[in-house]
Design a protein around this motif. Sequence first.
Motif, PDB file in Angstrom:
ATOM      1  N   GLY A   1       0.912  -1.074  -0.088  1.00 49.61           N
ATOM      2  CA  GLY A   1      -0.036  -0.136   0.091  1.00 49.61           C
ATOM      3  C   GLY A   1       0.827   1.278  -0.060  1.00 49.61           C
ATOM      4  N   LEU A   2       2.182   1.112  -0.377  1.00 50.57           N
ATOM      5  CA  LEU A   2       2.929   2.323  -0.544  1.00 50.57           C
ATOM      6  C   LEU A   2       2.551   3.209  -1.702  1.00 50.57           C
ATOM      7  N   LEU A   3       1.647   2.781  -2.678  1.00 45.58           N
ATOM      8  CA  LEU A   3       1.345   3.831  -3.742  1.00 45.58           C
ATOM      9  C   LEU A   3      -0.050   3.174  -3.796  1.00 45.58           C
ATOM     10  N   PRO A   4      -1.055   4.215  -4.579  1.00 45.46           N
ATOM     11  CA  PRO A   4      -2.306   3.844  -4.766  1.00 45.46           C
ATOM     12  C   PRO A   4      -2.077   2.867  -5.973  1.00 45.46           C
ATOM     13  N   PRO A   5      -3.269   2.153  -6.391  1.00 42.35           N
ATOM     14  CA  PRO A   5      -3.191   1.087  -7.522  1.00 42.35           C
ATOM     15  C   PRO A   5      -2.649   1.688  -8.855  1.00 42.35           C
ATOM     16  N   VAL A   6      -1.946   1.277  -9.551  1.00 51.37           N
ATOM     17  CA  VAL A   6      -1.446   1.761 -10.912  1.00 51.37           C
ATOM     18  C   VAL A   6      -1.440   0.452 -11.767  1.00 51.37           C
ATOM     19  N   LYS A   7      -2.139   0.473 -12.943  1.00 53.52           N
ATOM     20  CA  LYS A   7      -2.160  -0.668 -13.850  1.00 53.52           C
ATOM     21  C   LYS A   7      -0.546  -0.665 -14.405  1.00 53.52           C
ATOM     22  N   ILE A   8      -0.263  -2.168 -14.421  1.00 54.61           N
ATOM     23  CA  ILE A   8       1.127  -2.690 -14.801  1.00 54.61           C
ATOM     24  C   ILE A   8       0.919  -3.525 -16.110  1.00 54.61           C
ATOM     25  N   PHE A   9       1.797  -3.126 -17.140  1.00 56.92           N
ATOM     26  CA  PHE A   9       1.681  -4.286 -18.360  1.00 56.92           C
ATOM     27  C   PHE A   9       3.005  -5.030 -18.470  1.00 56.92           C
ATOM     28  N   VAL A  10       3.198  -6.289 -18.375  1.00 57.63           N
ATOM     29  CA  VAL A  10       4.362  -6.805 -19.030  1.00 57.63           C
ATOM     30  C   VAL A  10       4.187  -7.147 -20.371  1.00 57.63           C
TER      31      VAL A  10
END
Length: 462
Positions: free
Chosen positions: A266-275
Amino acid sequence: MKLTIWGAAKQVTGSMHLLQLENYNILIDCGLDYEKETFQEENQYFPFDPASIDVVILTHAHIDHSGNLPTLVRLGFEGQILSTPPTADLTELLLHDSVNVFIGKQNRRPKGRRGGRSGPQPLYLQKHVNDTMDRFVTIAFHKEFRLNDNVSLTFIPVGHLLGAAAIVLTLQDKGVEKKIAFTGDIGRTNYPVLVDPEPLPQVDYLVSESTYGGRLHSTDVTLQEKLIETINESCVKYPGRLIIPAFSIGRTQALVYSLNKIFSSGLLPPVKIFVDSPLATIATDIYRKHHHLLNQESQDFYRKQGDEFEFEELSYVHDKRESQSVSNYHEPCIIISSAGMLEGGRIQDHLYYNIQNYYCTILFIGYCAKGTLGDRLLRGDPIVRLRNRDLMVYATIQKTDLLSGHGDHNDLVNTVKQQDSEKLKSVFLVHGEIKSMNMLGEALTALGYKVNLPEKGETFEL
């Protein structure tokens, strides 16, 4: 006993060392030499008869150490190739990918007068990779393996990449026992996912890499702090996107695990990550297969929170259609894609659509060779050419060395300092630019070690 340095001599790529005993020839690594633009022509011949080699020992899977094995097999090598189990799995993946790269380059060349593609043919084909993999024999870390009555081998973990090992050979040479070690590439302590490099036993001769000779890694900020700062600036405070060029094998897995720790805490709000790298997806499965060889922190994370390489915000992109849909994703996001130097792969598609985006940040986490697109961006070129178009660079360009898989100058010195300078007869420095070798060599000489900086093809009587 003779040692000849046939590759990575006063340069980084093309590791290949020949150890000759009476009636027995050992080749340590057989990598591609990328130092010249005509590298396919440069790598299609060997300075020795491949059929004369009795056994190959492979330190790790990276192409500058493994990439010319199929050529060796194609030209007559019939012996075994010895490696750790993860190295065999990753090498197979990388060699098949190399064939695709060769063929891709061939198809991009203009047609000749007779309609065929001009330029050199691929160094090898998928058939040759399959033939090569049939020769692999895998050996666990720390398990002594006897090659014959006079030679035994032990693999020692060195970090750097899953399965990467230093090679320690114990030999009987005319009735005298001698020990020689080849470091391969030495990793870093406390690196995400990977174990720390282990000390080497006392040997008589040491062949050591020198990639980061004279250079120290950043210590003013942690990897987690750097990632949080960059993501916050590029995706949270402003509705932009963060593009991270990353090598599919090793670097991507370390990065994904680091992001998992950040977002799961929870150190950052959710961000979408694509590999967005098919190769990275398969490599990640190999990391899962050999999970017992990952470091203790990673294994503890798995027991408490589950798969290190899978979490809610993360999506693996499988096909070209999915990759194109990422370009149309208009919410803030992080895109991890290969290749790390931007010279090919899906990363070029993401660059094409984002290099002129003021709200895009490109974060380099690895080395970019001179002349590559990555190098041109890092040196600040205001215009780059993509898809035959000149594009202005409006994206923010950043770099960090905190995910470098190589030990720095102090790590290299400490590796050698494990050896008694009165018992170690010589250190041979390879796999580094001349400046790096010289600086590391001077430091080791000041500590009382005898240091050699071999020329390509130089032979030493041991």
